[in-house]
Design a protein around this motif. Structure first.
Motif, PDB file in Angstrom:
ATOM      1  N   THR A 119       0.852  -1.180   0.000  1.00 50.80           N
ATOM      2  CA  THR A 119       0.000   0.000   0.000  1.00 50.80           C
ATOM      3  C   THR A 119       0.898   1.244   0.000  1.00 50.80           C
ATOM      4  O   THR A 119       2.106   1.138   0.274  1.00 50.80           O
ATOM      5  CB  THR A 119      -0.895   0.025   1.240  1.00 50.80           C
ATOM      6  N   PRO A 120       0.366   2.434  -0.305  1.00 52.46           N
ATOM      7  CA  PRO A 120       1.204   3.644  -0.250  1.00 52.46           C
ATOM      8  C   PRO A 120       1.876   3.825   1.109  1.00 52.46           C
ATOM      9  O   PRO A 120       3.052   4.227   1.183  1.00 52.46           O
ATOM     10  CB  PRO A 120       0.211   4.768  -0.543  1.00 52.46           C
ATOM     11  N   GLU A 121       1.149   3.507   2.181  1.00 55.39           N
ATOM     12  CA  GLU A 121       1.729   3.642   3.514  1.00 55.39           C
ATOM     13  C   GLU A 121       2.859   2.642   3.739  1.00 55.39           C
ATOM     14  O   GLU A 121       3.912   2.980   4.293  1.00 55.39           O
ATOM     15  CB  GLU A 121       0.652   3.441   4.582  1.00 55.39           C
ATOM     16  N   SER A 170      -3.336  12.286   1.853  1.00 59.15           N
ATOM     17  CA  SER A 170      -4.073  11.460   2.800  1.00 59.15           C
ATOM     18  C   SER A 170      -3.382  11.490   4.160  1.00 59.15           C
ATOM     19  O   SER A 170      -2.150  11.562   4.255  1.00 59.15           O
ATOM     20  CB  SER A 170      -4.173  10.017   2.292  1.00 59.15           C
ATOM     21  N   GLU A 171      -4.186  11.422   5.178  1.00 55.04           N
ATOM     22  CA  GLU A 171      -3.656  11.510   6.540  1.00 55.04           C
ATOM     23  C   GLU A 171      -2.741  10.344   6.869  1.00 55.04           C
ATOM     24  O   GLU A 171      -1.697  10.518   7.512  1.00 55.04           O
ATOM     25  CB  GLU A 171      -4.816  11.550   7.532  1.00 55.04           C
ATOM     26  N   SER A 172      -3.106   9.139   6.411  1.00 60.52           N
ATOM     27  CA  SER A 172      -2.294   7.963   6.723  1.00 60.52           C
ATOM     28  C   SER A 172      -0.921   8.031   6.066  1.00 60.52           C
ATOM     29  O   SER A 172       0.083   7.623   6.650  1.00 60.52           O
ATOM     30  CB  SER A 172      -3.020   6.687   6.272  1.00 60.52           C
ATOM     31  N   LYS A 178       6.011  10.929   8.300  1.00 65.16           N
ATOM     32  CA  LYS A 178       6.556  11.472   9.546  1.00 65.16           C
ATOM     33  C   LYS A 178       7.258  10.387  10.350  1.00 65.16           C
ATOM     34  O   LYS A 178       8.324  10.609  10.937  1.00 65.16           O
ATOM     35  CB  LYS A 178       5.428  12.099  10.364  1.00 65.16           C
ATOM     36  N   GLU A 179       6.678   9.191  10.360  1.00 61.57           N
ATOM     37  CA  GLU A 179       7.218   8.076  11.129  1.00 61.57           C
ATOM     38  C   GLU A 179       8.572   7.620  10.575  1.00 61.57           C
ATOM     39  O   GLU A 179       9.441   7.171  11.338  1.00 61.57           O
ATOM     40  CB  GLU A 179       6.229   6.898  11.112  1.00 61.57           C
ATOM     41  N   SER A 180       8.740   7.729   9.274  1.00 62.23           N
ATOM     42  CA  SER A 180       9.958   7.202   8.644  1.00 62.23           C
ATOM     43  C   SER A 180      10.915   8.291   8.187  1.00 62.23           C
ATOM     44  O   SER A 180      11.804   8.034   7.365  1.00 62.23           O
ATOM     45  CB  SER A 180       9.571   6.340   7.441  1.00 62.23           C
ATOM     46  N   SER A 181      10.763   9.483   8.710  1.00 58.73           N
ATOM     47  CA  SER A 181      11.545  10.626   8.228  1.00 58.73           C
ATOM     48  C   SER A 181      13.034  10.522   8.552  1.00 58.73           C
ATOM     49  O   SER A 181      13.850  11.222   7.963  1.00 58.73           O
ATOM     50  CB  SER A 181      10.977  11.930   8.812  1.00 58.73           C
ATOM     51  N   ASN A 182      13.402   9.663   9.488  1.00 54.99           N
ATOM     52  CA  ASN A 182      14.812   9.571   9.871  1.00 54.99           C
ATOM     53  C   ASN A 182      15.669   8.822   8.850  1.00 54.99           C
ATOM     54  O   ASN A 182      16.891   8.978   8.831  1.00 54.99           O
ATOM     55  CB  ASN A 182      14.941   8.878  11.235  1.00 54.99           C
ATOM     56  N   ASN A 183      15.055   7.975   8.022  1.00 55.19           N
ATOM     57  CA  ASN A 183      15.800   7.185   7.042  1.00 55.19           C
ATOM     58  C   ASN A 183      15.296   7.466   5.635  1.00 55.19           C
ATOM     59  O   ASN A 183      14.113   7.795   5.437  1.00 55.19           O
ATOM     60  CB  ASN A 183      15.643   5.682   7.322  1.00 55.19           C
ATOM     61  N   ASN A 184      16.185   7.319   4.647  1.00 55.67           N
ATOM     62  CA  ASN A 184      15.737   7.441   3.269  1.00 55.67           C
ATOM     63  C   ASN A 184      15.115   6.119   2.809  1.00 55.67           C
ATOM     64  O   ASN A 184      15.121   5.118   3.534  1.00 55.67           O
ATOM     65  CB  ASN A 184      16.886   7.871   2.350  1.00 55.67           C
TER      66      ASN A 184
END
Length: 274
Positions: A119-121, A170-172, A178-184
């Protein structure tokens, strides 16, 4: 047929020469072998189901890859005379994946070698566009997994990042970003595979490269995490694997190397898919 002959309780055909020759007489016959009842009938071996080999699915997988690569190449090599048609990276990824899936269903491959799209998420969090899995029988649990991230020509990827994606608002998706912003994206895929173990491979699939825009290549490894803390895992890091490489595996060669690898061994391959 297919069953073991046991001791008959009575033998109305005792005088029959046919049954005498087969030694299917009663237990009182002096020539009766007591072990015969324990032996499987010769007929029970005639329809014994074939034992599946670990590599039986590889030719079918190769056919699916050939179809997907050929179809995607049509878009990679196409030049619009009016310069109006420019398929986006997302479209190219979908063309490859949909062609592969259509072919795999037609060849009844999905019960042995499964393909799960993200999924996109999930794509943002795990860094994978889809995951291939070699399934155990009869449980259909994944025995080997290959998490695939598709890479495009740099100009195409820049255009995709600058364009508005229908899922971007989309919010999800925003929460996943935001959750994965620390890694590329490269590091997320490596971390995902490392969390599963040596039977999970990261495959970076190049739809065109700088000096060869019309072919499809790949770099596969179950040991990318060894670079953590030593160097940055990014596109340059991945492309460096091609430098000095004297041999490119075929898709079937890649899969054969994977299924015959000893447990916990490291494996890194460069592949040409088209």
């Amino acid at each position: 047929m297919g069953q073991t002959f046991g001791k008959p309780t009575s033998n109305p055909f005792q005088n029959s020469s046919l049954f005498s020759s087969l030694k299917l007489s009663s237990s009182s016959h002096p020539f009766f072998d007591q072990n015969m009842a324990l032996r499987p009938s010769i007929f029970s071996t005639l329809k014994r189901p074939p034992v599946a080999k670990p590599s039986d699915f590889i030719p079918l997988f190769n056919d699916c890859i050939a179809a997907a690569s050929s179809r995607t190449q049509e878009y990679l090599l196409f030049k619009d005379p009016e310069d109006k048609f420019h398929p986006s990276p997302e479209v190219l990824t979908q063309v490859f994946l949909m062609t592969y899936m259509t072919q795999s269903v037609s060849l009844n491959l999905t019960d042995t070698f499964n393909c799960t799209t993200m999924t996109p998420e999930q794509r943002i969090l795990l860094g994978a566009d889809w995951v291939w899995a070699v399934l155990e029988k009869p449980t259909k649990n994944p025995r080997i997994q290959i998490a695939v991230q598709v890479l495009h020509l740099v100009k195409r990827e820049d255009a995709e990042e600058n364009g508005a994606s229908p899922d971007a608002c989309s919010e999800s998706v925003q929460m996943a970003q935001k959750e994965s912003s620390n890694n590329n994206m490269y590091e997320r895929l490596v971390d995902f595979c490392a969390s599963i173990g040596k039977d999970c491979y990261a495959l970076f699939l190049f739809l065109g490269r700088k000096n060869d825009k019309g072919n499809i290549y790949g770099v596969l490894s179950n040991n990318f995490e060894a670079a953590n803390g030593k160097c940055k895992i990014d596109r340059v890091f991945i492309e460096n694997f091609f430098k000095g490489s004297r041999y490119l595996h075929t898709p079937s060669g890649m899969m054969q190397a994977i299924v015959t690898k000893k447990a916990e061994d490291n494996l890194t391959l460069m592949i040409k898919f088209s």
